[in-house]
Scaffold this motif. Structure first.
Motif, PDB file in Angstrom:
ATOM      1  N   LYS A   1       0.853  -1.191   0.000  1.00  0.00           N
ATOM      2  CA  LYS A   1       0.000   0.000   0.000  1.00  0.00           C
ATOM      3  C   LYS A   1       0.891   1.243   0.000  1.00  0.00           C
ATOM      4  O   LYS A   1       1.896   1.292   0.715  1.00  0.00           O
ATOM      5  CB  LYS A   1      -0.850  -0.034   1.269  1.00  0.00           C
TER       6      LYS A   1
ATOM      7  N   LYS B   1     -10.163   5.793   9.326  1.00  0.00           N
ATOM      8  CA  LYS B   1     -10.495   4.837  10.384  1.00  0.00           C
ATOM      9  C   LYS B   1      -9.949   5.237  11.739  1.00  0.00           C
ATOM     10  O   LYS B   1      -9.994   4.440  12.682  1.00  0.00           O
ATOM     11  CB  LYS B   1      -9.985   3.450  10.004  1.00  0.00           C
TER      12      LYS B   1
ATOM     13  N   LYS C   1     -13.616 -12.704   4.326  1.00  0.00           N
ATOM     14  CA  LYS C   1     -14.800 -11.897   4.008  1.00  0.00           C
ATOM     15  C   LYS C   1     -15.276 -12.312   2.630  1.00  0.00           C
ATOM     16  O   LYS C   1     -14.519 -12.220   1.664  1.00  0.00           O
ATOM     17  CB  LYS C   1     -14.449 -10.411   3.983  1.00  0.00           C
TER      18      LYS C   1
ATOM     19  N   LYS D   1     -21.056  -6.204  -2.117  1.00  0.00           N
ATOM     20  CA  LYS D   1     -21.147  -4.931  -1.383  1.00  0.00           C
ATOM     21  C   LYS D   1     -22.173  -4.022  -2.065  1.00  0.00           C
ATOM     22  O   LYS D   1     -22.462  -4.195  -3.258  1.00  0.00           O
ATOM     23  CB  LYS D   1     -19.780  -4.258  -1.385  1.00  0.00           C
TER      24      LYS D   1
HETATM   25  P1  0O2 Z   1      -7.091   0.185  -1.798  1.00  0.00           P
HETATM   26  O1  0O2 Z   1      -6.819   1.488  -2.431  1.00  0.00           O
HETATM   27  O2  0O2 Z   1      -7.451  -0.884  -2.776  1.00  0.00           O
HETATM   28  O3  0O2 Z   1      -5.995  -0.264  -0.875  1.00  0.00           O
HETATM   29  P2  0O2 Z   1     -14.122  -2.850   6.774  1.00  0.00           P
HETATM   30  O4  0O2 Z   1     -13.815  -2.021   7.956  1.00  0.00           O
HETATM   31  O5  0O2 Z   1     -13.649  -4.256   6.903  1.00  0.00           O
HETATM   32  O6  0O2 Z   1     -15.536  -2.758   6.300  1.00  0.00           O
HETATM   33  P3  0O2 Z   1     -11.949  -2.323   4.969  1.00  0.00           P
HETATM   34  O7  0O2 Z   1     -10.880  -2.438   5.992  1.00  0.00           O
HETATM   35  O8  0O2 Z   1     -11.769  -1.238   3.937  1.00  0.00           O
HETATM   36  O9  0O2 Z   1     -13.376  -2.115   5.581  1.00  0.00           O
HETATM   37  O10 0O2 Z   1     -12.058  -3.720   4.327  1.00  0.00           O
HETATM   38  P4  0O2 Z   1     -12.807  -4.153   3.024  1.00  0.00           P
HETATM   39  O11 0O2 Z   1     -14.124  -3.506   2.870  1.00  0.00           O
HETATM   40  O12 0O2 Z   1     -12.759  -5.628   3.041  1.00  0.00           O
HETATM   41  O13 0O2 Z   1     -11.885  -3.558   1.845  1.00  0.00           O
HETATM   42  C1  0O2 Z   1     -10.561  -3.931   1.704  1.00  0.00           C
HETATM   43  C2  0O2 Z   1     -10.151  -3.677   0.263  1.00  0.00           C
HETATM   44  O14 0O2 Z   1     -11.094  -4.298  -0.631  1.00  0.00           O
HETATM   45  C3  0O2 Z   1     -10.160  -2.242  -0.164  1.00  0.00           C
HETATM   46  O15 0O2 Z   1      -8.978  -1.602   0.247  1.00  0.00           O
HETATM   47  C4  0O2 Z   1     -10.288  -2.372  -1.676  1.00  0.00           C
HETATM   48  O16 0O2 Z   1      -9.060  -2.780  -2.253  1.00  0.00           O
HETATM   49  C5  0O2 Z   1     -11.263  -3.511  -1.799  1.00  0.00           C
HETATM   50  N1  0O2 Z   1     -12.628  -2.975  -1.816  1.00  0.00           N
HETATM   51  C6  0O2 Z   1     -13.537  -3.029  -0.825  1.00  0.00           C
HETATM   52  N2  0O2 Z   1     -14.689  -2.455  -1.208  1.00  0.00           N
HETATM   53  C7  0O2 Z   1     -14.497  -2.030  -2.483  1.00  0.00           C
HETATM   54  C8  0O2 Z   1     -15.345  -1.367  -3.425  1.00  0.00           C
HETATM   55  O17 0O2 Z   1     -16.510  -1.042  -3.178  1.00  0.00           O
HETATM   56  N3  0O2 Z   1     -14.794  -1.090  -4.641  1.00  0.00           N
HETATM   57  C9  0O2 Z   1     -13.516  -1.436  -4.978  1.00  0.00           C
HETATM   58  N4  0O2 Z   1     -13.066  -1.137  -6.189  1.00  0.00           N
HETATM   59  N5  0O2 Z   1     -12.697  -2.058  -4.086  1.00  0.00           N
HETATM   60  C10 0O2 Z   1     -13.188  -2.358  -2.867  1.00  0.00           C
HETATM   61  P5  0O2 Z   1      -8.911  -0.021   0.389  1.00  0.00           P
HETATM   62  O18 0O2 Z   1      -7.913   0.312   1.422  1.00  0.00           O
HETATM   63  O19 0O2 Z   1     -10.286   0.537   0.601  1.00  0.00           O
HETATM   64  O20 0O2 Z   1      -8.437   0.449  -0.989  1.00  0.00           O
END
Ligand code: 0O2
Length: 273
Positions: A48, A60, A106, A113
């Protein structure tokens, strides 16, 4: 945190991403080398970026000294599959490994989602060996189909462009296209067996051709040139026919011929010692 400290923090994650990418890519290679279908089609990884870490810390409410514990996706691995059916297979492979420990899963494939995002996530604990000794880090593995990956890449770019405030009309379009991806994945699953058969035959043929050519190459030092030219012409003829069974038969016959030449050359060497 200073630049130096960021590097100290991120270095073990960089090592983990490189190791994990090699390990999962190697699984794909092993399947193909054995002529069997691989549930893993492609593997990518990334650490990242600092700006992305800072954004998430803000979103967060994470302190600097909590980053490693609360941010599970500093090391991120993405495994792309051809078919939805491959996703649980890859998840099982990961659960059964002894060099990583799954601590959370997950399932956004079953539970899409609200954005339309689909993917299967696993958070693992993984140990790397650094200059300062062993270090256990967390990593996020995202498993998804090519279609799901296409959708999430596009949506991710739009999230970035609109700073997580995608206009409603675009959100609706994205949701509709997410549904189309579900349909596409389902359609592909229906012809999965046929696609897998075709891919296996292609790979089998490529492996056979590589082995036959290697055998012919090895004969250069054992057989006479006219004999080799004859074998090569026969190979091209069999290859042109495009019949896999004939190619397999040719491969076996060539093996026997090569064995004969090798035996001859060994007894010749022994006689002349
Ligand atoms: P990046 O830029 O990819 O690193 P939570 O507290 O568990 O609900 P968290 O920690 O964000 O939330 O976990 P979640 O939802 O499992 O998401 C983890 C990663 O999954 C994200 O990292 C995205 O890479 C991907 N992701 C989750 N939701 C979406 C979405 O709606 N669209 C897209 N394109 N990717 C998604 P980051 O850090 O958000 O982003």
């Amino acid at each position: 945190m200073e630049i130096r400290l960021w590097r100290d923090l991120l270095d073990p994650y960089d090592l983990a991403v490189r190791e994990l990418t090699v390990k999962f890519s190697h699984l794909r290679y092993e399947h193909h080398a054995r002529g069997i279908y691989s549930p893993i089609e492609e593997v990518t990884g990334r650490v990242k970026s600092v700006s992305s870490i800072l954004d998430k810390m803000q979103k967060k409410n994470i302190d600097f000294d909590e980053i490693e514990q609360r941010m599970e996706d500093i090391a991120g691995i993405r495994i792309i599959c051809q078919f939805v059916e491959d996703i649980p297979k890859v998840a099982d492979i990961i659960r059964n490994r002894t060099d990583m420990q799954v601590i959370q899963e997950k399932d956004y494939v079953e539970n899409m989602k609200s954005s339309g995002y689909r993917s299967f996530h696993m958070i693992i604990r993984y140990q790397v060996q650094t200059a300062a000794g062993p270090k256990t880090i967390q990593a996020e593995i995202q498993i998804r189909t090519m279609g799901m990956n296409f959708w999430s890449t596009i949506e991710h770019s739009l999230q970035y462009k609109y700073k997580h405030n995608i206009p409603q009309h675009l959100k609706e379009k994205l949701l509709r296209s997410a549904d189309s991806i579900v349909t596409l994945d389902n359609e592909m699953s229906r012809v999965r067996d046929e696609i897998m058969d075709a891919q296996n035959s292609m790979r089998l043929q490529a492996n056979l051709v590589a082995e036959i050519l290697q055998n012919i190459q090895n004969l250069y030092s054992l057989a006479n040139q006219r004999e080799i030219a004859k074998i090569q012409d026969e190979f091209y003829e069999v290859y042109r026919e495009g019949d896999l069974e004939k190619l397999e038969r040719f491969h076996k016959q060539l093996d026997i011929i090569s064995e004969g030449y090798r035996a001859q050359s060994i007894s010749f060497d022994e006689e002349h010692i």
